[in-house]
Design an enzyme around this catalytic site. Sequence first.
Site, PDB file in Angstrom:
ATOM      1  N   ASP A 132       0.818  -1.229   0.039  1.00 17.87           N
ATOM      2  CA  ASP A 132      -0.029  -0.080  -0.109  1.00 17.87           C
ATOM      3  C   ASP A 132       0.643   1.111  -0.108  1.00 17.87           C
ATOM      4  O   ASP A 132       0.404   2.193  -0.168  1.00 17.87           O
ATOM      5  CB  ASP A 132      -0.949   0.000   1.087  1.00 17.87           C
ATOM      6  CG  ASP A 132      -0.054   0.130   2.436  1.00 17.87           C
ATOM      7  OD1 ASP A 132       1.027  -0.446   2.833  1.00 17.87           O
ATOM      8  OD2 ASP A 132      -0.480   1.043   3.303  1.00 17.87           O
ATOM      9  N   TYR A 139      10.297   4.752   1.183  1.00 19.64           N
ATOM     10  CA  TYR A 139      11.411   3.873   1.853  1.00 19.64           C
ATOM     11  C   TYR A 139      12.781   4.042   1.390  1.00 19.64           C
ATOM     12  O   TYR A 139      13.621   3.448   1.897  1.00 19.64           O
ATOM     13  CB  TYR A 139      10.852   2.275   1.512  1.00 19.64           C
ATOM     14  CG  TYR A 139       9.993   1.902   2.380  1.00 19.64           C
ATOM     15  CD1 TYR A 139      10.192   1.209   3.385  1.00 19.64           C
ATOM     16  CD2 TYR A 139       8.261   2.042   2.179  1.00 19.64           C
ATOM     17  CE1 TYR A 139       9.325   0.686   4.668  1.00 19.64           C
ATOM     18  CE2 TYR A 139       7.613   1.782   3.053  1.00 19.64           C
ATOM     19  CZ  TYR A 139       8.014   0.916   4.383  1.00 19.64           C
ATOM     20  OH  TYR A 139       7.030   0.421   5.314  1.00 19.64           O
TER      21      TYR A 139
HETATM   22  C1  G6P Z   1       3.328   0.731   5.171  1.00 23.30           C
HETATM   23  C2  G6P Z   1       4.185  -0.286   4.201  1.00 23.30           C
HETATM   24  C3  G6P Z   1       3.838  -1.512   5.019  1.00 23.30           C
HETATM   25  C4  G6P Z   1       4.331  -1.400   6.389  1.00 23.30           C
HETATM   26  C5  G6P Z   1       3.857  -0.340   7.081  1.00 23.30           C
HETATM   27  C6  G6P Z   1       4.400  -0.181   8.572  1.00 23.30           C
HETATM   28  O1  G6P Z   1       2.125   0.628   5.213  1.00 23.30           O
HETATM   29  O2  G6P Z   1       3.644  -0.498   2.874  1.00 23.30           O
HETATM   30  O3  G6P Z   1       4.668  -2.650   4.342  1.00 23.30           O
HETATM   31  O4  G6P Z   1       4.131  -2.449   7.070  1.00 23.30           O
HETATM   32  O5  G6P Z   1       3.940   0.723   6.404  1.00 23.30           O
HETATM   33  O6  G6P Z   1       3.509   0.753   9.219  1.00 23.30           O
HETATM   34  P1  G6P Z   1       3.838   0.601  10.976  1.00 23.30           P
HETATM   35  O7  G6P Z   1       2.960   1.784  11.255  1.00 23.30           O
HETATM   36  O8  G6P Z   1       3.614  -0.857  11.277  1.00 23.30           O
HETATM   37  O9  G6P Z   1       5.198   1.139  11.122  1.00 23.30           O
HETATM   38 MN    MN Z   2       4.495  -2.342   2.069  1.00 21.14          MN
END
Ligand code: G6P
Ligand code: MN
Length: 443
Positions: free
Chosen positions: A171, A265
Site C-alpha cells: 500500500d 522507503y
Molecule cells: C506501510 C508499508 C507496509 C508496512 C507499514 C508499516 O504501510 O507499505 O509494508 O508494514 O507501512 O507501518 P507501521 O505503522 O507498522 O510502522
Molecule cells: Mn509495504
Amino acid sequence: MDKNFKIVICGGGSTYTAGIVKNLLDARRLKIRELWLYDIDAPRQDAVARLVAQVIRENAPGLPLKVSTDPQEAFAGADFIMAQMRVGGLPMRVQDEQIALKHGCVGQETCGAGGMAYGMRTIAPMVQLVDYCEAYAAADYWIVNYSNPAAIVAKAVYALRPRARILNICDMPVEIEARMAEILDCELQDLEVDYFGLNHYGWFTKVRRRGEDVTEQLKAHVRQYGYVTQKSYQDLLVQDPDWRHTFENAKTIANLFPDYLPNTYWQYYLLGDSVVQYTDIHNTRGQQVINGREKRVFAAAEKLKNGEAVDMSQFYVGVHGLFIVEVMCSLAFDERSRQLVIVRNNGAVENLPDDAMVEIPAYITSRGPEPIRVGPIPRFYKGLIEQQDACEGLLVEAAIEHSYAKALQAFTMNRTIPSATVAKAILDDMIEANKDYWPPLQR
Ligand code: G6P
Ligand code: MN
C-alpha cells in the site's frame, strides 16, 4: 447468478484486521458468503475477532463470521485469501530493528538487515499457505498477499511455487498518492501514476491528474516540503511523528535526485546515516506499534468483552484497506483497474532481469495482472535496483539451499550495511535470535 465469495483473512489476529474488514463490507459489489479469520495464535485472533464481530454488527449484520486455527476448514473452498501474516509477531520485529541498530545499521521492518531476517522467517510459512490453498481452496482461488517483506516473499514464492495464484501488493505507493492528492487538492481517484522499482524501492516517474501531467508541479512541492502539506504536517505531528518524519524526508531525496519522485522507503537506503541517528534503539517503530496500535486494539477487544461501547472508527485503515479491496474486486469482476502491483519483470522494465519481481502498474484482470510496459530506465536507477535484486535473490537462495555463504553475500550486498565484517556480525546475531524460525544454514 451473482457470485458469493468465501473470504479468508490469513493472519486474522493482525491489528489491521478490523479496519480491513470495514473496507471489505463497504465494497457492496463484493458479496460475501462467509468471512473467515485464520491464525496460528488463537487467543490473539479471538480478541481481534471480537472487534471484527462488532464491525459486522454495525455494517453487515447477519454475515457469518468464522474463526479458526485449522487450515483445512479455514481454506476449504475459499475464493479469496487475504494474506497478512507477521511471522514472529511484533516482538521479533523489535529484535530485527534492535540487532541492526546495535551494529550501527538501519533497523527497519522490511529494509536492510531487519527486512532480510524477516524474509528468512516468512518464506516457509508463505509457501505453506500456497500449499494449503492448492489443497483446499477453490480451483480459481486468489491469494492477495500483503505480508511483508513483500519483495522477498514475492521472489521466494515465485521461485518455489511459480504456478501459485498469488498477487503481491503493497500500500505504500498508494498511501503516497493519497498525500499527492492532498498536495494537489484533488481526489485520489483523480490521479494516475507511472512507477517502477522493487517493493519499497521504487520511483514515480509521472503523475497525471485527470489526464493532465502535474509531475513538475508536484516535484516543486516535494522538494520544498516532502509529501506533506501545511495541514497534514500538524495532524501528523500529533498522530504519528515518525510517519511525519518519513514523509518529510522525501524532500531531501527529491532534491538530491530530481528525476523522479521517491517512494518514502528510499530514506533507509539513501539516507541511512541520518535515519540511524534519528532512530531510538529503545523506542523503535516496532515498540511504538506495540505501545500504540496494538494496545488500542486489545484494550478495545477487552471493552467489547465487558459489554462496553467502542468507537470502531479509530481502527479504520483507509487507503490501505481500500486499495486491497479494489485489487480484489478487479480480480473478481475482471474490472481491469490500473494498480501498482508486484509482478515478474519479464521485460516490462527493458534493462532489468526477467526474473526481478518489479513493482509497476498493471491492469488487474480476472486472470491476473497484465503489466504495463515501462521501457528502459537510466543507469543510476538500474544499478540500485540490480544490486537490491541480487541481494534479495541471494537471500532467497540462502533460504532454499540452507546456505550460510549466500546469506552472508546477501547481507554484504545490502546498501544499508557498510562492510562484509559488519554483515557477518549482524548475520550471526540474527541466526541466534531467529533459531526458532529460520531454516538452518550450513557453513
Ligand atoms: C506501510 C508499508 C507496509 C508496512 C507499514 C508499516 O504501510 O507499505 O509494508 O508494514 O507501512 O507501518 P507501521 O505503522 O507498522 O510502522
Ligand atoms: Mn509495504
